[in-house]
Design an enzyme around this catalytic site. Structure first.
Site, PDB file in Angstrom:
ATOM      1  N   SER A 433       0.879  -1.176   0.000  1.00  0.00           N
ATOM      2  CA  SER A 433       0.000   0.000   0.000  1.00  0.00           C
ATOM      3  C   SER A 433       0.911   1.219   0.000  1.00  0.00           C
ATOM      4  CB  SER A 433      -0.862   0.009   1.262  1.00  0.00           C
ATOM      5  OG  SER A 433      -1.612  -1.173   1.321  1.00  0.00           O
ATOM      6  N   CYS A 603      -7.213  -0.697   7.252  1.00  0.00           N
ATOM      7  CA  CYS A 603      -6.074  -1.255   6.511  1.00  0.00           C
ATOM      8  C   CYS A 603      -5.195  -2.090   7.437  1.00  0.00           C
ATOM      9  CB  CYS A 603      -5.251  -0.131   5.891  1.00  0.00           C
ATOM     10  SG  CYS A 603      -3.847  -0.767   4.953  1.00  0.00           S
ATOM     11  N   ASP A 648      -8.562  -2.233   2.967  1.00  0.00           N
ATOM     12  CA  ASP A 648      -7.360  -2.578   2.208  1.00  0.00           C
ATOM     13  C   ASP A 648      -6.594  -3.516   3.134  1.00  0.00           C
ATOM     14  OD1 ASP A 648      -5.104  -2.633   0.620  1.00  0.00           O
ATOM     15  OD2 ASP A 648      -4.358  -0.684   1.269  1.00  0.00           O
ATOM     16  N   TRP A 650      -4.691  -7.443   4.052  1.00  0.00           N
ATOM     17  CA  TRP A 650      -3.944  -8.535   3.445  1.00  0.00           C
ATOM     18  C   TRP A 650      -3.524  -9.548   4.478  1.00  0.00           C
ATOM     19  CZ3 TRP A 650      -2.104  -3.454   3.790  1.00  0.00           C
ATOM     20  CH2 TRP A 650      -1.073  -3.237   4.699  1.00  0.00           C
TER      21      TRP A 650
HETATM   22  P1  FAD Z   1       7.350 -14.120   1.835  1.00  0.00           P
HETATM   23  O1  FAD Z   1       8.612 -14.724   1.380  1.00  0.00           O
HETATM   24  O2  FAD Z   1       6.246 -14.031   0.867  1.00  0.00           O
HETATM   25  O3  FAD Z   1       6.909 -14.825   3.145  1.00  0.00           O
HETATM   26  C1  FAD Z   1       5.668 -14.529   3.725  1.00  0.00           C
HETATM   27  C2  FAD Z   1       5.112 -15.830   4.237  1.00  0.00           C
HETATM   28  O4  FAD Z   1       5.948 -16.291   5.300  1.00  0.00           O
HETATM   29  C3  FAD Z   1       3.750 -15.705   4.862  1.00  0.00           C
HETATM   30  O5  FAD Z   1       2.752 -15.851   3.890  1.00  0.00           O
HETATM   31  C4  FAD Z   1       3.741 -16.855   5.849  1.00  0.00           C
HETATM   32  O6  FAD Z   1       3.404 -18.047   5.211  1.00  0.00           O
HETATM   33  C5  FAD Z   1       5.183 -16.950   6.264  1.00  0.00           C
HETATM   34  N1  FAD Z   1       5.421 -16.302   7.568  1.00  0.00           N
HETATM   35  C6  FAD Z   1       5.523 -14.975   7.811  1.00  0.00           C
HETATM   36  N2  FAD Z   1       5.764 -14.757   9.099  1.00  0.00           N
HETATM   37  C7  FAD Z   1       5.814 -15.963   9.692  1.00  0.00           C
HETATM   38  C8  FAD Z   1       6.030 -16.413  11.022  1.00  0.00           C
HETATM   39  N3  FAD Z   1       6.251 -15.565  12.011  1.00  0.00           N
HETATM   40  N4  FAD Z   1       6.009 -17.742  11.259  1.00  0.00           N
HETATM   41  C9  FAD Z   1       5.794 -18.610  10.273  1.00  0.00           C
HETATM   42  N5  FAD Z   1       5.591 -18.249   8.997  1.00  0.00           N
HETATM   43  C10 FAD Z   1       5.596 -16.956   8.715  1.00  0.00           C
HETATM   44  N6  FAD Z   1       3.130  -5.586   3.635  1.00  0.00           N
HETATM   45  C11 FAD Z   1       3.716  -4.558   4.282  1.00  0.00           C
HETATM   46  O7  FAD Z   1       4.660  -4.769   5.053  1.00  0.00           O
HETATM   47  N7  FAD Z   1       3.297  -3.260   4.077  1.00  0.00           N
HETATM   48  C12 FAD Z   1       2.285  -2.952   3.242  1.00  0.00           C
HETATM   49  O8  FAD Z   1       1.942  -1.781   3.080  1.00  0.00           O
HETATM   50  C13 FAD Z   1       1.634  -4.027   2.554  1.00  0.00           C
HETATM   51  N8  FAD Z   1       0.605  -3.800   1.715  1.00  0.00           N
HETATM   52  C14 FAD Z   1       0.008  -4.835   1.058  1.00  0.00           C
HETATM   53  C15 FAD Z   1      -1.056  -4.569   0.186  1.00  0.00           C
HETATM   54  C16 FAD Z   1      -1.661  -5.623  -0.482  1.00  0.00           C
HETATM   55  C17 FAD Z   1      -2.801  -5.344  -1.435  1.00  0.00           C
HETATM   56  C18 FAD Z   1      -1.198  -6.947  -0.292  1.00  0.00           C
HETATM   57  C19 FAD Z   1      -1.837  -8.094  -1.023  1.00  0.00           C
HETATM   58  C20 FAD Z   1      -0.157  -7.210   0.559  1.00  0.00           C
HETATM   59  C21 FAD Z   1       0.469  -6.164   1.249  1.00  0.00           C
HETATM   60  N9  FAD Z   1       1.545  -6.398   2.096  1.00  0.00           N
HETATM   61  C22 FAD Z   1       2.121  -5.352   2.769  1.00  0.00           C
HETATM   62  C23 FAD Z   1       2.150  -7.756   2.222  1.00  0.00           C
HETATM   63  C24 FAD Z   1       3.300  -7.861   1.211  1.00  0.00           C
HETATM   64  O9  FAD Z   1       2.772  -7.922  -0.113  1.00  0.00           O
HETATM   65  C25 FAD Z   1       4.165  -9.125   1.394  1.00  0.00           C
HETATM   66  O10 FAD Z   1       3.317 -10.233   1.487  1.00  0.00           O
HETATM   67  C26 FAD Z   1       5.049  -9.060   2.616  1.00  0.00           C
HETATM   68  O11 FAD Z   1       5.956  -7.967   2.527  1.00  0.00           O
HETATM   69  C27 FAD Z   1       5.869 -10.359   2.747  1.00  0.00           C
HETATM   70  O12 FAD Z   1       6.571 -10.569   1.559  1.00  0.00           O
HETATM   71  P2  FAD Z   1       7.958 -11.348   1.564  1.00  0.00           P
HETATM   72  O13 FAD Z   1       8.276 -11.691   0.158  1.00  0.00           O
HETATM   73  O14 FAD Z   1       9.002 -10.593   2.332  1.00  0.00           O
HETATM   74  O15 FAD Z   1       7.626 -12.636   2.403  1.00  0.00           O
END
Ligand code: FAD
Length: 650
Positions: A433, A603, A648, A650
């Protein structure tokens, strides 16, 4: 989808067509997908003609935003072969869906839909037109046999709305449902839901059409491998999403297939203490012609951790710099390659493939074929049926075993790298976002992101793909790092009239879009516009550690752009306090603003917070508006449909 690209270089290079490079004697033989040669029977390129020309009787349409529905569709189309049928996967966006009624011209035909629901009960982008078509009337579907598997998330109010809608609308139009709609829930285990539904589905198909399982359960290789030697660098994909060379010569307009390489111009820590991290990142969009509004999302294409990539290469004893092309053996398939080719294994594992998520059961099934130890083979196979769902849940999901962890823990597994590249799903863009307003920052987009970091039960330390990648890009080391981005428009918008009061509820990183909203309202106020009441509910653990943007928020409070600030520090006292508790205390204020035409925004966390806030809102309406539960629910629905209550989450 982002998978379309032209393989322009293939013809001129040495071709090595085989399924197993380095094939060892004890390696299994995979069945090649047999495809009937194309017989020209019609001039039209519609999907019905394509089915007739290639002797197919099953078409699986997908409505996919993150790739999961497309993956399920591909698995179902492959399944059909095991029952003597022939399937093809199709994108509704690329088909004339009016032709669906002509499916009756094909004997024993069946249409399957794998449809994800996105956002507030919406269809995915590629299924929007189909949805509009059905809503606008559709066509007589008498004689059509169909099945729907819906993909959604129970934490959202409109759980699987798209799949359910299509399922009932097709019946209304006269089609025959073969099985009850499958309801996949991404909040628990969507793979398990899919496997269970599929296990019920195929026996019904067999009975209905009088077909039988062929008994051939061996995996089917979809792509053939070609190793390209001595290809010049400019003919090889290096992470581009679509157009070869687009990372070297950037050309607007920028979108999902043509992302802009935005330089990072700020990357600072927002937490003042504690062991968690939240980043404030600024991306420079100068000269890109990218426009955005407060409330929009920015998508980031991340790269996988090079260390994990290197370890996969070592474990599989593969030269990661080998340049390959994987080509669909089905020449009629719309998806010619699983990712942009030609490319090296290193680039595929770094840019294109999801190497960090726990693999789904069909991957385990294919991996099992490469287990030299019969016990390991049996173990993997035991997790692939619905009987093995607890084992799968425990060993794969709860332990967060990704492909590398599986290879490390099952030593006899020796899959070839090209099959790994075929099996793994595509690495998806991450959405954020936008936490800035274009009124104040027209040439930059701000992100507020929490670094994902945790340790699994097996003691493995895991970091989020995108957030770790962003965290590793400081602006202080003299280098300029760039990030491939595009902007996705959202419905999350400030009211048209600045004088309209707003309540914003955004704990943690849920504050992100509201930082943009506050910048905007502050700007308008300074311009002399009448700005209505602006109330913010924020929550974090400790005031001294994770009260992000504290100084900015206090400044807005001081100059009156922020009328009221309600903060819940959940762990600063014995009793945990969250934003929903504060809403409960302020029911009167909420009701007053709603009755004055105010807008409410939520949000952040979809699982708990958004749901509890919704309940609290409903309670305010019941108590303050003297309405019964049904009337209160109607009141809230009306707010939603008028765009006065937006989420909004997620
Ligand atoms: P990934 O590699 O994708 O890993 C995330 C996954 O790790 C999770 O799905 C879960 O399965 C696992 N996981 C996470 N924590 C743990 C835990 N403690 N123990 C066990 N498993 C765990 N994120 C923001 O930070 N700020 C925003 O403003 C924001 N806005 C968003 C808006 C939208 C519309 C959407 C869909 C998502 C938004 N997100 C936001 C989330 C963001 O898109 C990512 O999903 C997030 O940053 C994680 O991505 P990553 O690739 O670092 O983690």
């Amino acid at each position: 989808m982002i998978d379309f690209f032209v393989l322009s270089a293939a013809g001129g290079f040495a071709m090595y067509w085989f399924f197993f490079r380095n094939k060892k004697q004890d390696q299994p033989t995979f069945k090649k997908l047999t495809v009937t040669p194309v017989v020209e029977r019609g001039s039209s390129s519609g999907f019905i003609n394509k089915m007739k020309n290639t002797n197919r009787n099953v078409v699986v349409f997908y409505g996919s935003q993150t790739g999961t529905a497309e993956e399920f569709a591909t698995r179902l189309a492959k399944d059909a072969t095991r029952y003597g049928m022939k399937g093809m996967v199709a994108d509704p966006e690329e088909c004339d869906m009016e032709d669906l009624s002509q499916l009756t011209e094909i004997e024993n035909s069946l249409v399957i839909f794998c449809l994800a629901t996105y956002g507030e009960g919406d269809p995915t982008d590629n299924a929007q037109e189909f949805y509009d078509y059905l809503q606008g009337g559709g066509t007589d579907l008498d004689g059509i046999k169909y099945a729907v598997f819906a993909l959604g998330n129970k934490t959202y109010e409109h759980f699987n709305a798209m799949g359910k809608y299509v399922d009932s609308r097709l019946e209304e139009l006269g089609a025959t449902r073969l099985i009850e709609v499958g309801l996949g829930d991404d909040d628990s285990n969507i793979e398990e839901d899919f496997v269970s539904w599929r296990e019920k589905f195929w026996p019904i198909v067999c009975e209905h059409f009088g077909v039988q399982a062929t008994g051939d359960d061996s995996s089917i290789r979809q792509y053939s491998l070609q190793v390209n030697e001595d290809l010049p660098k400019e003919k090889i994909y290096h992470g581009e999403i679509s157009r070869l060379g687009s990372f070297n010569v950037q050309k607007p307009p920028y979108d999902a297939k043509n992302p802009f390489l935005a330089p990072i111009i700020a990357n600072r820590e927002l937490h003042k203490g504690g062991d968690r991290s939240c980043m404030h990142i600024e991306l420079d969009i100068t000269g890109s012609k990218i426009r955005y509004e407060s409330g929009d999302h920015v998508a980031v294409y991340p790269m996988n951790d090079p260390d994990i990539v290197e370890r996969i290469g070592k474990r599989l004893e593969t030269d990661l710099d080998t340049v390959i092309t994987l080509t669909n053996v089905d020449e009629e398939a719309s998806k010619k390659h699983p990712f942009p080719n030609p490319t090296s294994y290193r680039t595929a594992l770094t840019h294109y493939l999801d190497i960090q998520s726990p693999p789904r059961t069909h991957i385990l099934r294919e991996l099992a074929e490469y287990a030299e130890d019969p016990k390991e083979k049996e173990f993997l196979m035991s997790m692939t049926s619905s009987d093995g769902k607890d084992k799968y849940n425990d060993w794969i999901v709860k332990d967060h075993r990704n492909i590398l962890a599986i290879l490390d823990d099952l030593k006899s597994l020796k899959p070839p790298m090209d099959h790994i590249c075929e099996m793994l799903p595509r690495l998806q863009a991450r959405y954020y976002s936008i936490s800035s307003s274009p009124k104040i920052h027209p040439t930059s987009i701000h992100i507020t992101a929490v670094l994902i970091s945790y340790t699994t039960r097996t003691g493995r330390s895991v970091k989020g793909v995108a957030t770790k990648w962003l965290a590793d890009k400081p602006v202080t080391d003299g280098k300029t790092y760039t990030v491939p981005i595009f902007v996705r428009k959202s419905q999350f918008r400030l009211p048209f009239k600045p004088s309209t009061p707003v309540i914003m509820i955004g704990p943690g990183t849920g504050l992100a879009p509201f930082r943009g909203f506050l910048q905007e309202r502050d700007y308008l106020k300074k311009e002399g516009k009448p700005v209505g009441e602006t109330i913010l509910y924020f929550g974090c653990r400790y005031k001294a550690q994770d009260f992000i943007y504290e100084e900015e928020i206090n400044q807005y409070l001081k100059n009156g752009s922020l009328t009221k600030l309600h903060i819940a520090f959940s762990r600063d006292q014995k009793e945990k306090v969250y934003v929903q508790h504060l809403l409960n205390k302020n029911k009167e204020e909420i009701w007053r603003l709603l009755e004055n035409g105010g807008h409410i925004y939520v949000c952040g966390d979809a699982r708990n917070m958004a749901r509890e806030v919704h309940d609290m809102l409903e309670r305010s309406v019941i108590e303050q508006g003297n309405l019964d539960a049904t009337k209160a629910a109607e009141y809230i629905k009306k707010l939603q449909s008028k765009g006065r209550y937006s989420c909004d989450v997620w």
